[in-house]
Enzyme design. Structure first.
Site, mmCIF file in Angstrom:
data_model
loop_
_atom_site.group_PDB
_atom_site.id
_atom_site.type_symbol
_atom_site.label_atom_id
_atom_site.label_comp_id
_atom_site.label_asym_id
_atom_site.label_seq_id
_atom_site.Cartn_x
_atom_site.Cartn_y
_atom_site.Cartn_z
ATOM 1 N N GLU A 153 0.823 -1.216 0.000
ATOM 2 C CA GLU A 153 0.000 0.000 0.000
ATOM 3 C C GLU A 153 0.853 1.261 0.000
ATOM 4 O OE1 GLU A 153 -2.885 -0.348 3.147
ATOM 5 O OE2 GLU A 153 -3.756 -2.170 2.307
ATOM 6 N N GLU A 198 -4.173 -9.075 0.097
ATOM 7 C CA GLU A 198 -4.677 -8.816 1.454
ATOM 8 C C GLU A 198 -6.186 -8.730 1.354
ATOM 9 O OE1 GLU A 198 -2.492 -5.952 3.770
ATOM 10 O OE2 GLU A 198 -4.324 -5.263 4.763
#
Length: 498
Positions: A207, A283
């Site tokens: 991220e 994820e």
């Protein structure tokens, strides 16, 4: 260092797990080798490494100077192949394997961040019994003890390096060191673990803010190129949580594997636009639950908060950006190009007490399939019923001790690998239910369907209207032929002794 090159010899012997010699050679260095000696071997009919039978080999390297032994080094490796096939997924030794993985932080809950080999192996045993076959080392480089244990116990690893590149997430993060140290750190990581068969994929970021910046695909490719140069045998991915940006600015397109954090409803669009023809849930989920805590009424909730700072173990609550386990099961169940998932998270961890954040005294996450003490929550058995194909699962929830709820609606859920089951309360049948396999990913993703728990009917058995009365709940599970396969009972607790 003082020896003449032609006086140096390297003898290498390869042994299998039973200490049987399978290959050997001895070579002499020459002045033209620049101190580097390469040896090649053939192992006839090698015993392959996989998650069921993690076969390992041992290398004994002996260094001689004028036939006098100077040094001995023992190392270890495994023999296995990995392959990415567009539209089909990940293949280990030629067989398709769906990632049934979890993300795990480096810590061991209340034991802290210090490495504890027994605790690491306990975690792996618990995960393997659930049917988990892979761990993502989110969001840091793993301890050698973890990688060694995964080699020996048969657990695949996605080894992750960075949670931040040169664009800051936090003021004092790795961004201060990225330009000088990223290549050095990544090189050390790959050279250290590239002989470990459990490592099947490198992950270069989580991220990172760079993903939303045009042109930053160059940084992603630079890091991936380092991985390819040092280890051409493994694919490279990263966890991206800005799908709209990364599929339009080439950030995802340059990766061997496009790893997406959350938003599985965008997988079809990602697949259409990206060249790899593969998608990975790097994820997923971020469901919330507290072991043994049940909230009423039983409805799907996002970021629900309660006075006791807990979350419901009916497994219908999740964060705003995530979903429920079944919402991800159905993706790789129906989309052949979806390689599987890495659930956030395998174990609870200290920190990020979402959605309570700064609400003292909350200090533990609620994401874990397993709690801080390593005790499975109800959700563990939902995953086990879907992931563990070798051992049957039959689990009933909630507990059946709710003083003061007499006569009130108290739903009963059954997590089972069997297709159908019947519930009895004090001997009275509450009906028989069967998993609805007709539910598909493409027609079950509307807000109304999600809130009505449509997808859950494919993976769970739910009696939504049962009423609480003290006594015994009995579950009878039936196999594909309608025969009784297993039974389980739970009882109202008696009065405490003291």
């Amino acid at each position: 260092t003082t020896a003449k090159p032609e006086d140096i010899q390297l003898e290498t012997k390869i042994f299998d797990q039973n200490n049987q010699l399978v290959a050997t050679t001895k070579s002499t260095l020459s002045k033209y080798d620049n101190g580097l000696l390469e040896q090649s071997f053939v192992i006839d009919n090698p015993k392959l490494w996989n998650v069921e039978t993690p076969n390992l080999y041992y290398v004994e390297s002996k260094l001689y100077e004028q036939n006098k032994l100077k040094d001995t080094l023992l190392s270890r490796f495994g023999v296995r192949s990995i392959e990415l096939r567009p539209d089909k997924g990940f293949f280990l030794n030629g067989e398709k394997v769906i990632f049934q993985g979890v993300c795990n932080h480096h810590d061991l809950g209340p034991l802290g961040a210090a490495v504890n080999d027994a605790a690491i192996r306990r975690q792996i045993r618990i995960l393997k019994d659930m049917g988990c076959n892979a761990i993502r080392t989110s969001h840091n480089m793993p301890a050698p003890e973890l990688v060694t244990a995964c080699d020996e116990m048969g657990m695949m690893l996605m080894v992750e390096s960075f949670d931040e590149w040169q664009i800051a997430k936090v003021k004092n993060g790795y961004n201060r060191f990225f330009n000088e140290w990223a290549e050095k750190d990544l090189t050390n990581l790959i050279e250290h673990y590239r002989n470990n068969p459990s490592v099947v994929m490198w992950c270069i970021g989580n991220e990172v803010p760079n993903q939303g910046v045009e042109g930053e695909c160059k940084t992603a490719k630079m890091l991936q190129d380092i991985c390819h140069r040092l280890d051409p045998t493994r694919p490279v991915t990263q966890g991206m949580d800005n799908p709209h940006a990364v599929i339009n600015n080439n950030f995802a397109a340059v990766m061997d594997v496009a790893g997406f954090n959350y938003r599985p409803f965008m997988y079809p669009e990602n697949y259409k636009k990206l060249p790899q023809r593969l998608v990975l849930g790097s994820e997923t989920t971020s469901a919330l639950s507290s072991r043994g805590v049940y909230k009423f009424p039983v409805v799907r909730k996002r970021m629900a908060k309660y006075p006791d700072h807990q979350a419901s173990s009916y497994d219908v609550e999740h964060v705003g950006w995530g979903g429920l386990p079944d919402d991800d099961f159905i993706q790789y169940g129906d989309l052949p190009y979806c390689m599987g998932e890495f659930v956030w998270t395998g174990f609870d961890y200290l920190g990020e007490p979402t959605p309570y954040y700064e609400d003292w005294p909350s200090h533990s996450s609620l994401f874990g399939i397993i709690d801080l003490a390593g005790l499975p929550k109800d959700r563990y058995y939902l995953y086990r019923s879907h992931w563990n194909k070798t051992s049957p699962t039959l689990h009933v929830l909630p507990h059946w001790t709710f003083e003061g709820r007499e006569g009130e609606v108290t739903p009963i859920f059954v997590y089972t690998s069997y297709p159908s089951a019947e519930v009895f309360i004090n001997g009275k049948s509450q009906g028989r239910k069967t998993k609805d396999l007709s539910i598909r990913v493409e027609d079950s993703g509307t807000d109304e369907a999600l809130d009505s728990l449509v997808r859950q009917k494919r993976y769970r058995l739910m009696w939504m209207d049962t009423k609480y009365e003290p006594g015994t709940v009995k579950v009878v599970a039936y196999d594909e032929n309608g025969n009784v396969a297993e039974e389980k009972e739970i009882h109202t607790a008696g009065k405490p002794h003291h």
